[in-house]
Design a protein around this motif. Structure first.
Motif, mmCIF file in Angstrom:
data_model
loop_
_atom_site.group_PDB
_atom_site.id
_atom_site.type_symbol
_atom_site.label_atom_id
_atom_site.label_comp_id
_atom_site.label_asym_id
_atom_site.label_seq_id
_atom_site.Cartn_x
_atom_site.Cartn_y
_atom_site.Cartn_z
ATOM 1 N N UNK A 1 -14.732 -70.519 43.495
ATOM 2 C CA UNK A 1 -15.524 -71.187 42.447
ATOM 3 C C UNK A 1 -15.264 -70.595 41.078
ATOM 4 N N UNK A 2 -15.177 -69.277 40.986
ATOM 5 C CA UNK A 2 -14.921 -68.628 39.705
ATOM 6 C C UNK A 2 -13.556 -68.947 39.146
ATOM 7 N N UNK A 3 -12.550 -68.933 40.000
ATOM 8 C CA UNK A 3 -11.184 -69.222 39.544
ATOM 9 C C UNK A 3 -11.061 -70.680 39.115
ATOM 10 N N UNK A 4 -11.600 -71.586 39.913
ATOM 11 C CA UNK A 4 -11.559 -73.002 39.534
ATOM 12 C C UNK A 4 -12.337 -73.248 38.235
ATOM 13 N N UNK A 5 -13.481 -72.598 38.068
ATOM 14 C CA UNK A 5 -14.259 -72.739 36.828
ATOM 15 C C UNK A 5 -13.491 -72.226 35.628
ATOM 16 N N UNK A 6 -12.838 -71.101 35.769
ATOM 17 C CA UNK A 6 -12.042 -70.548 34.666
ATOM 18 C C UNK A 6 -10.884 -71.482 34.302
ATOM 19 N N UNK A 7 -10.219 -72.072 35.330
ATOM 20 C CA UNK A 7 -9.111 -73.002 35.075
ATOM 21 C C UNK A 7 -9.629 -74.253 34.366
ATOM 22 N N UNK A 8 -10.757 -74.790 34.816
ATOM 23 C CA UNK A 8 -11.324 -75.967 34.159
ATOM 24 C C UNK A 8 -11.666 -75.659 32.713
ATOM 25 N N UNK A 9 -12.295 -74.520 32.471
ATOM 26 C CA UNK A 9 -12.643 -74.149 31.098
ATOM 27 C C UNK A 9 -11.396 -74.004 30.234
ATOM 28 N N UNK A 10 -10.377 -73.440 30.770
ATOM 29 C CA UNK A 10 -9.149 -73.187 30.000
ATOM 30 C C UNK A 10 -8.451 -74.488 29.605
ATOM 31 N N UNK A 11 -8.354 -75.451 30.548
ATOM 32 C CA UNK A 11 -7.602 -76.665 30.270
ATOM 33 C C UNK A 11 -8.459 -77.807 29.731
ATOM 34 N N UNK A 12 -9.746 -77.814 30.008
ATOM 35 C CA UNK A 12 -10.600 -78.900 29.523
ATOM 36 C C UNK A 12 -11.392 -78.506 28.276
ATOM 37 N N UNK A 13 -11.440 -77.246 27.940
ATOM 38 C CA UNK A 13 -12.123 -76.785 26.741
ATOM 39 C C UNK A 13 -13.638 -76.793 26.860
ATOM 40 N N UNK A 14 -14.170 -76.629 28.034
ATOM 41 C CA UNK A 14 -15.635 -76.634 28.235
ATOM 42 C C UNK A 14 -16.149 -75.216 28.346
ATOM 43 N N UNK A 15 -15.679 -74.331 27.541
ATOM 44 C CA UNK A 15 -15.744 -72.880 27.618
ATOM 45 C C UNK A 15 -16.671 -72.285 28.689
ATOM 46 N N UNK A 16 -17.962 -72.127 28.539
ATOM 47 C CA UNK A 16 -18.655 -71.393 29.611
ATOM 48 C C UNK A 16 -19.158 -72.275 30.745
ATOM 49 N N UNK A 17 -19.252 -73.595 30.526
ATOM 50 C CA UNK A 17 -19.967 -74.432 31.484
ATOM 51 C C UNK A 17 -19.186 -74.666 32.777
ATOM 52 N N UNK A 18 -17.925 -74.834 32.709
ATOM 53 C CA UNK A 18 -17.135 -75.025 33.930
ATOM 54 C C UNK A 18 -17.205 -73.794 34.829
ATOM 55 N N UNK A 19 -17.088 -72.621 34.195
ATOM 56 C CA UNK A 19 -17.170 -71.376 34.963
ATOM 57 C C UNK A 19 -18.552 -71.201 35.575
ATOM 58 N N UNK A 20 -19.589 -71.473 34.793
ATOM 59 C CA UNK A 20 -20.959 -71.295 35.301
ATOM 60 C C UNK A 20 -21.236 -72.242 36.464
ATOM 61 N N UNK A 21 -20.928 -73.521 36.269
ATOM 62 C CA UNK A 21 -21.239 -74.521 37.303
ATOM 63 C C UNK A 21 -20.423 -74.261 38.575
ATOM 64 N N UNK A 22 -19.126 -74.056 38.425
ATOM 65 C CA UNK A 22 -18.299 -73.867 39.621
ATOM 66 C C UNK A 22 -18.536 -72.504 40.275
ATOM 67 N N UNK A 23 -18.944 -71.509 39.520
ATOM 68 C CA UNK A 23 -19.306 -70.224 40.122
ATOM 69 C C UNK A 23 -20.565 -70.377 40.977
ATOM 70 N N UNK A 24 -21.527 -71.171 40.488
ATOM 71 C CA UNK A 24 -22.741 -71.423 41.286
ATOM 72 C C UNK A 24 -22.407 -72.244 42.536
ATOM 73 N N UNK A 25 -21.506 -73.222 42.385
ATOM 74 C CA UNK A 25 -21.089 -73.992 43.567
ATOM 75 C C UNK A 25 -20.337 -73.099 44.558
ATOM 76 N N UNK A 26 -19.529 -72.181 44.043
ATOM 77 C CA UNK A 26 -18.824 -71.235 44.916
ATOM 78 C C UNK A 26 -19.793 -70.328 45.653
ATOM 79 N N UNK A 27 -20.853 -69.897 44.958
ATOM 80 C CA UNK A 27 -21.884 -69.073 45.600
ATOM 81 C C UNK A 27 -22.567 -69.850 46.723
ATOM 82 N N UNK A 28 -22.930 -71.101 46.417
ATOM 83 C CA UNK A 28 -23.588 -71.936 47.430
ATOM 84 C C UNK A 28 -22.652 -72.181 48.615
ATOM 85 N N UNK A 29 -21.384 -72.404 48.340
ATOM 86 C CA UNK A 29 -20.415 -72.608 49.407
ATOM 87 C C UNK A 29 -20.256 -71.349 50.251
#
Length: 125
Positions: free
Chosen positions: A74-102
């Protein structure tokens, strides 16, 4: 070859009778010992669980790996989304929480805490 060979031939019948008597007594003694011997105590070297299952250390390692893998993915995917989509902290936060839940879900699934869903194969008689 002790010089008593002639005497041995005469006593052959008597020796066979003694051997048979000795064998019969030995068998009786064995059966008496078996009757009086207590049952074998359970082997304490075996764990109370299934001997074919994983060891407790192996199971703990698998559970921790399942959890960490979910959070890292979740953290790696969030960081990649933030880097390429420009959604700075939100992609990392959301996908990190989804990774935790997973990760939590995977730990519960592997440990057997979740009931298994019925499948068509299991429902057939």
């Amino acid at each position: 070859m002790s010089g008593n060979d002639a005497g041995d031939e005469r006593g052959n019948g008597r020796e066979k009778a003694l051997d048979e008597d000795l064998s019969a007594r030995l068998k009786r003694l064995e059966t008496q010992i078996e009757r009086k011997r207590p049952g074998a105590p359970p082997d304490r070297s075996l764990r109370s669980g299934s001997s074919t299952g994983p060891s407790p250390l192996g199971q703990a390692m698998r559970l921790s790996t399942e959890f960490i893998a979910g959070v890292l993915a979740g953290g790696i995917l969030g960081w990649i989304f933030d880097r390429y989509l420009g959604t700075k902290p939100w992609g990392l936060i959301v996908l990190l929480m989804l990774g935790f839940a997973t990760g939590v879900y995977n730990v519960m699934r592997v440990s057997g805490s979740l009931p298994t869903a019925p499948t068509k194969d299991r429902d057939r008689p």
